[in-house]
Write a protein that holds these residues in place. Structure first.
Motif, PDB file in Angstrom:
ATOM      1  N   THR A  44       0.937  -1.116   0.114  1.00  0.00           N
ATOM      2  CA  THR A  44      -0.032  -0.024  -0.029  1.00  0.00           C
ATOM      3  C   THR A  44       0.829   1.233   0.051  1.00  0.00           C
ATOM      4  OG1 THR A  44      -1.786  -1.096   1.130  1.00  0.00           O
ATOM      5  CG2 THR A  44      -1.807   1.312   1.301  1.00  0.00           C
ATOM      6  N   ALA A  45       1.910   1.246   1.011  1.00  0.00           N
ATOM      7  CA  ALA A  45       2.883   2.438   0.753  1.00  0.00           C
ATOM      8  C   ALA A  45       3.488   2.833  -0.548  1.00  0.00           C
ATOM      9  CB  ALA A  45       3.959   2.203   1.969  1.00  0.00           C
ATOM     10  N   LEU A  86      -5.986   0.274  -5.393  1.00  0.00           N
ATOM     11  CA  LEU A  86      -6.340   1.702  -5.145  1.00  0.00           C
ATOM     12  C   LEU A  86      -7.271   1.924  -4.057  1.00  0.00           C
ATOM     13  CD1 LEU A  86      -7.301   2.226  -9.183  1.00  0.00           C
ATOM     14  CD2 LEU A  86      -5.226   3.140  -7.867  1.00  0.00           C
ATOM     15  N   GLU A  87      -8.006   0.983  -3.800  1.00  0.00           N
ATOM     16  CA  GLU A  87      -8.883   1.217  -2.490  1.00  0.00           C
ATOM     17  C   GLU A  87      -8.065   1.045  -1.160  1.00  0.00           C
ATOM     18  OE1 GLU A  87     -13.079  -0.441  -0.906  1.00  0.00           O
ATOM     19  OE2 GLU A  87     -11.869  -1.555  -2.447  1.00  0.00           O
ATOM     20  N   TYR A 137     -15.445   3.855  -4.750  1.00  0.00           N
ATOM     21  CA  TYR A 137     -15.439   2.936  -3.879  1.00  0.00           C
ATOM     22  C   TYR A 137     -16.149   3.237  -2.874  1.00  0.00           C
ATOM     23  CZ  TYR A 137     -11.407   1.938  -6.728  1.00  0.00           C
ATOM     24  OH  TYR A 137     -10.539   1.305  -7.613  1.00  0.00           O
ATOM     25  N   LEU A 138     -16.662   2.105  -1.732  1.00  0.00           N
ATOM     26  CA  LEU A 138     -17.207   2.085  -0.560  1.00  0.00           C
ATOM     27  C   LEU A 138     -16.801   3.168   0.174  1.00  0.00           C
ATOM     28  CD1 LEU A 138     -18.726  -1.583  -0.481  1.00  0.00           C
ATOM     29  CD2 LEU A 138     -19.840   0.561  -1.401  1.00  0.00           C
ATOM     30  N   ASN A 139     -15.501   3.157   0.572  1.00  0.00           N
ATOM     31  CA  ASN A 139     -14.809   4.078   1.521  1.00  0.00           C
ATOM     32  C   ASN A 139     -15.184   3.578   3.223  1.00  0.00           C
ATOM     33  OD1 ASN A 139     -13.390   5.983  -0.194  1.00  0.00           O
ATOM     34  ND2 ASN A 139     -15.469   6.922  -0.698  1.00  0.00           N
TER      35      ASN A 139
END
Length: 263
Positions: A44-45, A86-87, A137-139
């Motif tokens: 992710t980073a 991306l999410e 996205y759903l966040n």
């Protein structure tokens, strides 16, 4: 497992947070000079860094894998698709939003609302790729949830009637989203052009003034820019944001007073 190249074969996705993939099962990089353990946090980073540096158009599983020193197939141990990456990246940057101390009963909701709004704006500007993803996205990631919970908690403190709280959230944070999105894209456009924000603005306005068909629509632009105050584009934009946010705070106060006086 379905690769990002086979979108037609993928089932409808909900969220990476609902898939149960391992978050931190370690695997070492396949390059001897990169001994760091590969896990979802590191993936992710690096995704966030690549998105900041190169933008979403160049972002791919292969590009990320090359940066991590692994094969693209290795990434599928942690995520199913590029959408998952991306999410995850989107939720990670939500962790940069400063959340006020919600346990401080003596805190002024106005200051807390300003803090959330200003910090959210800063994230949108710092990571120009974020705004298109927020609506996609759903966040529901952990950091996104902390932010949205803080927003609801602060708006509850305003004293607005429950039926008006959702509207207040929409007014403030949709404004911030729009302002920060435009600002972030402008900043990135300037960077791509190799110009400062002031240089880009002068170039754009100079080009507009030279086109007869566009002059009429911008006749008062110079006067408005001068009236905004400030010597630079950034200073003028800061004044605009502050003034608009204060209008919204005043509007919340006015609506609260109206509800309190209603029979």
């Amino acid at each position: 497992m379905v690769s990002e190249a086979d979108p037609a074969k993928r089932p409808a996705r909900a969220s990476v947070w609902l898939q149960g993939k391992p978050a931190a099962r370690g695997r070492r990089s396949e390059k001897p000079d990169q001994p760091a353990v590969l896990d979802r946090d590191r993936i992710t980073a690096v995704s966030v860094r690549l998105l900041d540096e190169e933008g979403p158009a160049k972002f791919s599983m292969r590009r990320l894998a090359a940066e991590l020193g692994v094969t693209a197939m290795s990434l599928y141990w942690y995520v199913d698709t590029k959408d998952d990456l991306l999410e995850l990246a989107l939720d990670a940057v939500f962790g940069e939003v400063r959340v006020p101390d919600l346990t401080d009963d003596g805190a002024d909701w106005r200051d807390q609302l300003r803090e959330l709004a200003c910090s959210y704006r800063a994230v949108l500007v710092r990571h120009h790729w974020v705004s298109p993803l927020i609506g996609k996205y759903l966040n529901i990631g952990p950091r996104s949830t902390v932010f949205s919970s803080a927003v609801r908690a602060v708006v509850r403190r305003t004293g607005l009637a429950p039926h008006g709280q959702k509207g207040a959230i929409s007014a403030v944070f949709q404004f911030v989203y729009g302002f920060g999105t435009i600002e972030g894209h402008y900043v990135q456009r300037c960077a791509d052009a190799g110009l400062s924000q002031d240089e880009y603005y002068r170039l754009a306005m100079g080009s507009i003034s030279e086109q007869r068909e566009t002059q009429r629509g911008f006749e008062n632009a110079g006067e408005l820019m001068e009236a905004r105050g400030g010597d630079t584009v950034e200073e003028m934009r800061e004044r605009d944001f502050t003034f608009a946010l204060e209008l919204l705070v005043a509007g919340i106060e006015a609506m609260r007073a109206r509800d309190a006086g209603a029979p």
